[in-house]
Design a protein around this motif. Structure first.
Motif, mmCIF file in Angstrom:
data_model
loop_
_atom_site.group_PDB
_atom_site.id
_atom_site.type_symbol
_atom_site.label_atom_id
_atom_site.label_comp_id
_atom_site.label_asym_id
_atom_site.label_seq_id
_atom_site.Cartn_x
_atom_site.Cartn_y
_atom_site.Cartn_z
ATOM 1 N N GLU A 157 42.679 -84.964 22.647
ATOM 2 C CA GLU A 157 41.979 -84.698 21.606
ATOM 3 C C GLU A 157 42.019 -83.756 21.320
ATOM 4 O O GLU A 157 42.779 -83.187 19.901
ATOM 5 N N SER A 158 40.807 -82.633 21.399
ATOM 6 C CA SER A 158 40.596 -81.465 21.553
ATOM 7 C C SER A 158 42.297 -80.976 20.936
ATOM 8 O O SER A 158 42.014 -79.587 20.074
ATOM 9 N N TYR A 159 43.619 -81.125 21.931
ATOM 10 C CA TYR A 159 44.527 -80.588 22.001
ATOM 11 C C TYR A 159 46.031 -81.102 20.727
ATOM 12 O O TYR A 159 46.541 -80.318 20.432
ATOM 13 N N TYR A 160 45.195 -81.709 19.612
ATOM 14 C CA TYR A 160 45.720 -82.265 18.459
ATOM 15 C C TYR A 160 46.300 -81.524 17.791
ATOM 16 O O TYR A 160 47.787 -81.598 17.278
ATOM 17 N N VAL A 161 45.670 -80.042 17.262
ATOM 18 C CA VAL A 161 45.699 -79.770 16.473
ATOM 19 C C VAL A 161 46.537 -78.289 16.547
ATOM 20 O O VAL A 161 47.783 -77.919 16.359
ATOM 21 N N LYS A 162 46.390 -77.969 17.706
ATOM 22 C CA LYS A 162 47.254 -77.445 18.792
ATOM 23 C C LYS A 162 48.944 -77.007 19.088
ATOM 24 O O LYS A 162 50.115 -76.567 18.792
ATOM 25 N N VAL A 163 49.285 -78.652 19.058
ATOM 26 C CA VAL A 163 50.450 -79.807 19.446
ATOM 27 C C VAL A 163 50.851 -80.290 18.277
ATOM 28 O O VAL A 163 52.354 -80.428 18.115
ATOM 29 N N ARG A 164 50.108 -80.194 17.250
ATOM 30 C CA ARG A 164 50.911 -80.793 16.197
ATOM 31 C C ARG A 164 51.848 -80.430 15.723
ATOM 32 O O ARG A 164 53.164 -81.121 15.144
ATOM 33 N N PRO A 165 52.591 -78.896 15.848
ATOM 34 C CA PRO A 165 53.898 -78.368 15.329
ATOM 35 C C PRO A 165 55.396 -79.202 16.246
ATOM 36 O O PRO A 165 56.202 -79.317 15.703
ATOM 37 N N PHE A 166 54.785 -78.824 16.880
ATOM 38 C CA PHE A 166 55.560 -79.770 18.448
ATOM 39 C C PHE A 166 56.126 -81.547 17.806
ATOM 40 O O PHE A 166 56.229 -82.134 18.255
ATOM 41 N N LEU A 167 54.943 -82.421 17.450
ATOM 42 C CA LEU A 167 54.668 -83.162 16.865
ATOM 43 C C LEU A 167 55.059 -83.813 15.499
ATOM 44 O O LEU A 167 56.739 -83.954 15.494
ATOM 45 N N LYS A 168 55.480 -82.330 14.890
ATOM 46 C CA LYS A 168 56.518 -83.035 13.627
ATOM 47 C C LYS A 168 57.826 -82.409 14.204
ATOM 48 O O LYS A 168 58.473 -83.056 13.742
ATOM 49 N N SER A 169 58.245 -81.400 14.657
ATOM 50 C CA SER A 169 59.695 -81.141 15.320
ATOM 51 C C SER A 169 60.391 -82.576 15.798
ATOM 52 O O SER A 169 61.213 -83.017 16.028
ATOM 53 N N LYS A 170 59.553 -83.399 16.934
ATOM 54 C CA LYS A 170 59.506 -84.430 17.346
ATOM 55 C C LYS A 170 59.639 -85.837 16.404
ATOM 56 O O LYS A 170 60.762 -86.507 16.631
ATOM 57 N N ARG A 171 59.037 -85.816 15.349
ATOM 58 C CA ARG A 171 59.050 -86.777 14.352
ATOM 59 C C ARG A 171 60.447 -86.576 13.724
ATOM 60 O O ARG A 171 61.094 -87.182 13.358
#
Length: 101
Positions: free
Chosen positions: A9-23
């Motif tokens: 969970e501590s990585y969530y903010v850092k990987v959020r741009p990649f999650l956005k791209s995947k969305r």
């Protein structure tokens, strides 16, 4: 928001741009209702259900980038089959929970 008790969970903010791209990628194939939190939740419940102690950020990013819409939909289908049937009678406890104010 995704469950906040996963070790990654501590990585969530850092990987959020990649999650956005995947969305956005999922939206291009017609999965318009999928959110970043849905993708994160699916990864934490499926791909990362056995977290590694010394995971690196780039490993999480690689998992997100290679996560396919087919993998997402397969997991969602399995979860739907696991959920209780709409046609089964409710237990007394479930009925009380539904009817409470």
């Amino acid at each position: 928001m995704a469950k906040m008790n996963h070790p990654y969970e501590s990585y969530y903010v850092k990987v959020r741009p990649f999650l956005k791209s995947k969305r956005e990628e999922f939206q291009m194939v017609g999965l318009n209702a999928v959110t970043e939190e849905d993708i994160w939740g699916t990864l934490t419940k499926n791909k990362w259900k056995r977290p590694q102690d010394n995971i690196h950020l780039h490993e999480l990013v690689a998992d997100i980038v290679t996560f396919s819409s087919n993998q997402f939909m397969t997991f969602q289908m399995v979860e739907a089959y696991k959920s209780p049937s709409l046609f089964e009678p409710l237990s007394e406890e479930e009925l009380k929970e539904l009817l409470k104010e």
